[in-house]
Design a protein around this motif. Structure first.
Motif, PDB file in Angstrom:
ATOM      1  N   ILE A 238       0.885  -1.223  -0.230  1.00  0.00           N
ATOM      2  CA  ILE A 238       0.086   0.010  -0.065  1.00  0.00           C
ATOM      3  C   ILE A 238       0.965   1.235   0.118  1.00  0.00           C
ATOM      4  N   TYR A 239       0.626   2.033  -1.052  1.00  0.00           N
ATOM      5  CA  TYR A 239       1.552   3.192  -1.149  1.00  0.00           C
ATOM      6  C   TYR A 239       0.881   4.626  -0.852  1.00  0.00           C
ATOM      7  N   GLY A 240       1.639   5.384  -0.199  1.00  0.00           N
ATOM      8  CA  GLY A 240       1.179   6.666   0.350  1.00  0.00           C
ATOM      9  C   GLY A 240       2.326   7.858  -0.101  1.00  0.00           C
ATOM     10  N   ASP A 241       1.912   8.927  -0.007  1.00  0.00           N
ATOM     11  CA  ASP A 241       3.023   9.945  -0.444  1.00  0.00           C
ATOM     12  C   ASP A 241       4.119  10.304   0.601  1.00  0.00           C
ATOM     13  N   GLN A 242       4.069   9.410   1.890  1.00  0.00           N
ATOM     14  CA  GLN A 242       5.016   9.672   2.857  1.00  0.00           C
ATOM     15  C   GLN A 242       5.594   8.184   3.102  1.00  0.00           C
ATOM     16  N   GLY A 243       5.413   7.405   2.255  1.00  0.00           N
ATOM     17  CA  GLY A 243       5.939   5.910   2.697  1.00  0.00           C
ATOM     18  C   GLY A 243       5.104   4.923   1.917  1.00  0.00           C
ATOM     19  N   TYR A 244       5.289   3.723   2.410  1.00  0.00           N
ATOM     20  CA  TYR A 244       4.526   2.476   2.034  1.00  0.00           C
ATOM     21  C   TYR A 244       4.607   1.534   3.259  1.00  0.00           C
ATOM     22  N   MET A 245       3.724   0.577   3.074  1.00  0.00           N
ATOM     23  CA  MET A 245       3.610  -0.857   3.981  1.00  0.00           C
ATOM     24  C   MET A 245       3.530  -1.731   3.181  1.00  0.00           C
ATOM     25  N   VAL A 246       4.199  -2.817   3.571  1.00  0.00           N
ATOM     26  CA  VAL A 246       4.070  -4.229   3.022  1.00  0.00           C
ATOM     27  C   VAL A 246       3.353  -5.041   3.910  1.00  0.00           C
ATOM     28  N   VAL A 247       2.422  -5.793   3.415  1.00  0.00           N
ATOM     29  CA  VAL A 247       1.730  -6.714   3.954  1.00  0.00           C
ATOM     30  C   VAL A 247       2.048  -7.977   3.462  1.00  0.00           C
ATOM     31  N   GLU A 248       2.635  -9.111   4.577  1.00  0.00           N
ATOM     32  CA  GLU A 248       3.159 -10.209   4.249  1.00  0.00           C
ATOM     33  C   GLU A 248       2.048 -11.353   4.513  1.00  0.00           C
ATOM     34  N   ASN A 249       1.557 -11.897   3.296  1.00  0.00           N
ATOM     35  CA  ASN A 249       0.666 -12.784   3.095  1.00  0.00           C
ATOM     36  C   ASN A 249      -0.849 -11.940   3.181  1.00  0.00           C
ATOM     37  N   ILE A 250      -1.306 -11.642   2.247  1.00  0.00           N
ATOM     38  CA  ILE A 250      -2.521 -10.869   2.008  1.00  0.00           C
ATOM     39  C   ILE A 250      -3.650 -11.888   2.476  1.00  0.00           C
ATOM     40  N   ASN A 252      -3.973 -14.280   4.836  1.00  0.00           N
ATOM     41  CA  ASN A 252      -3.666 -14.624   6.317  1.00  0.00           C
ATOM     42  C   ASN A 252      -2.512 -13.593   6.774  1.00  0.00           C
ATOM     43  N   PRO A 253      -2.928 -12.279   6.903  1.00  0.00           N
ATOM     44  CA  PRO A 253      -1.559 -11.389   7.294  1.00  0.00           C
ATOM     45  C   PRO A 253      -0.756 -11.851   8.308  1.00  0.00           C
ATOM     46  N   GLU A 254       0.514 -11.886   8.493  1.00  0.00           N
ATOM     47  CA  GLU A 254       1.320 -12.281   9.325  1.00  0.00           C
ATOM     48  C   GLU A 254       2.073 -11.270   9.910  1.00  0.00           C
ATOM     49  N   ARG A 255       2.446 -10.234   8.842  1.00  0.00           N
ATOM     50  CA  ARG A 255       3.296  -9.063   9.296  1.00  0.00           C
ATOM     51  C   ARG A 255       3.087  -8.111   8.536  1.00  0.00           C
ATOM     52  N   VAL A 256       3.041  -6.609   9.026  1.00  0.00           N
ATOM     53  CA  VAL A 256       2.963  -5.444   8.084  1.00  0.00           C
ATOM     54  C   VAL A 256       4.289  -4.818   8.475  1.00  0.00           C
ATOM     55  N   ARG A 257       5.060  -4.298   7.403  1.00  0.00           N
ATOM     56  CA  ARG A 257       6.093  -3.623   7.649  1.00  0.00           C
ATOM     57  C   ARG A 257       6.119  -2.264   6.976  1.00  0.00           C
ATOM     58  N   ILE A 258       6.560  -1.248   7.705  1.00  0.00           N
ATOM     59  CA  ILE A 258       6.408   0.092   7.399  1.00  0.00           C
ATOM     60  C   ILE A 258       7.522   0.645   6.820  1.00  0.00           C
ATOM     61  N   PHE A 259       7.411   1.399   5.626  1.00  0.00           N
ATOM     62  CA  PHE A 259       8.776   2.125   5.188  1.00  0.00           C
ATOM     63  C   PHE A 259       8.581   3.625   4.948  1.00  0.00           C
ATOM     64  N   SER A 260       9.562   4.321   5.068  1.00  0.00           N
ATOM     65  CA  SER A 260       9.452   5.709   4.894  1.00  0.00           C
ATOM     66  C   SER A 260       9.526   6.008   3.535  1.00  0.00           C
ATOM     67  N   GLU A 265      13.115   1.047   6.899  1.00  0.00           N
ATOM     68  CA  GLU A 265      11.916   0.520   7.557  1.00  0.00           C
ATOM     69  C   GLU A 265      11.895   1.102   8.941  1.00  0.00           C
ATOM     70  N   ILE A 266      10.734   1.840   9.265  1.00  0.00           N
ATOM     71  CA  ILE A 266      10.626   2.331  10.494  1.00  0.00           C
ATOM     72  C   ILE A 266       9.623   1.625  11.413  1.00  0.00           C
ATOM     73  N   ALA A 267       8.878   0.708  10.981  1.00  0.00           N
ATOM     74  CA  ALA A 267       8.081  -0.077  12.217  1.00  0.00           C
ATOM     75  C   ALA A 267       7.627  -1.476  11.539  1.00  0.00           C
ATOM     76  N   VAL A 268       7.383  -2.400  12.366  1.00  0.00           N
ATOM     77  CA  VAL A 268       6.956  -3.720  12.050  1.00  0.00           C
ATOM     78  C   VAL A 268       5.853  -3.928  12.999  1.00  0.00           C
ATOM     79  N   TYR A 269       4.512  -4.513  12.573  1.00  0.00           N
ATOM     80  CA  TYR A 269       3.694  -5.185  13.262  1.00  0.00           C
ATOM     81  C   TYR A 269       3.353  -6.713  13.013  1.00  0.00           C
ATOM     82  N   GLU A 270       3.402  -7.513  14.188  1.00  0.00           N
ATOM     83  CA  GLU A 270       3.324  -8.840  13.938  1.00  0.00           C
ATOM     84  C   GLU A 270       1.910  -9.014  14.301  1.00  0.00           C
ATOM     85  N   ALA A 271       1.483 -10.018  13.384  1.00  0.00           N
ATOM     86  CA  ALA A 271      -0.016 -10.784  13.784  1.00  0.00           C
ATOM     87  C   ALA A 271       0.035 -11.418  15.361  1.00  0.00           C
TER      88      ALA A 271
END
Length: 325
Positions: A238-250, A252-260, A265-271
């Protein structure tokens, strides 16, 4: 605490995963399973700790102790089997795709409402805790103004009869593409202004690879690719004008990684820890039953119907009509 007696209509591969899931849920009692072949149902019951086995769906549905029926038969039979459950006064959790087409879906939803019975689509992506977190992160502006989404999903499925057979509503669209379509819907909403798509066919006449682009009224775009010919990385970005997020396994989401914006990489959220992920749709169905609701908030009826209409339109543009339609 009440233990809900769940019955399985169908004893295939997906049912085995669900059986393994509910065996670890204290709220659920593995009560009954039915298959057209009694020996298959009996073997399934023995393997997964079900109390009863039936060689007839109708016979099982006469049992007054059943609280919820889980349907995991091929897409082509969902309408028939869900209607059979409703006619016997049973509440239903039906695997995706909910039906083969929107006309069938509308009939089921209308009848379920007339009988005051819960029916909900078991598309697990909608029920996942991390799926909800994605929208919270977007709303909080962590990647700025969102404009673009890409997602892919692919598995080797050419050896699966229900996927390759048009008589069983086979093809990538109802089996796999439904996931990235729901993923896009959860992030961007329902206001689609334009749909463009193409597919590659198998020798049996079902779609093997799909490419679908959804344009939205507010200017956003979702680009979705799926295949039954190979396994993909299953990523959503998912792309925004200030970064993007990568959803691993759409699905059955396992992890979301946030990039500037500069790709750091600025943050990681685990299931959260889970059994298989199937438990969330079961818990949602139980919650709806306890509150006397006829649908689950995670996948409301209007969304099931909207997605089925979208799938119908895509199939029509490809010239695909199932033999039973």
């Amino acid at each position: 605490m009440k233990k809900y007696k769940i019955a399985f209509l169908g004893a295939g591969n997906i049912a085995r995963v669900m059986a393994a899931t509910i065996s670890q849920m204290p709220q659920i009692e593995a009560y009954a399973v039915a298959a057209r072949d009694f020996s298959r149902a009996k073997a399934f019951a023995a393997a997964h700790g079900f109390q009863k086995a039936f060689g007839s769906y109708e016979e099982m549905l006469k049992d007054p102790q059943i609280d919820l029926v889980y349907i995991s038969t091929p897409h082509s039979h969902h309408y028939e089997h869900a209607m059979l459950c409703l006619e016997h006064g049973k509440k239903v959790l039906c695997e995706k795709a909910f039906t083969a087409n929107a006309k069938q879906a509308q009939k089921l939803l209308t009848y379920a409402k007339s009988r005051r019975l819960l029916i909900t689509e078991a598309i697990w992506t909608r029920y996942m805790p991390l799926s909800k977190k994605i929208n919270q992160l977007i709303d909080n502006g962590i990647i700025g103004k969102v404009t673009l989404l890409t997602a892919n999903l692919g598995y080797m499925e050419t050896n699966i009869e229900r996927v390759m057979n048009p008589d069983l509503a086979g093809g990538a669209l109802l089996d796999i593409s439904i996931y990235p379509i729901n993923f896009a819907s959860m992030v961007f909403g329902p206001q689609i202004s334009k749909v463009t798509s193409t597919c590659v066919f198998t020798d049996t006449g079902v779609d093997a690879m799909d490419s679908i682009t959804l344009c939205y009224e507010d200017g956003k775009m979702a680009v979705l690719n799926t295949t039954i010919l190979s396994r993909t990385n299953r990523e959503g970005i998912i792309y925004g004008d200030q970064g993007y997020m990568v959803v691993e396994n759409i699905n059955n989401p396992e992890r979301v990684r946030i990039f500037s914006a500069d790709q750091k990489e600025i943050a990681v959220y685990e299931a959260p820890e889970k059994i298989t992920g199937y438990e969330y749709e079961v818990l949602a169905a139980i919650g709806a039953i306890e509150e006397g609701r006829l649908e689950c908030a995670e996948m409301p009826h209007h969304e099931t119907l909207r997605v089925m209409k979208l799938l119908d339109g895509i199939r029509e543009s490809w010239g695909i009509k199932f033999p039973f339609e």
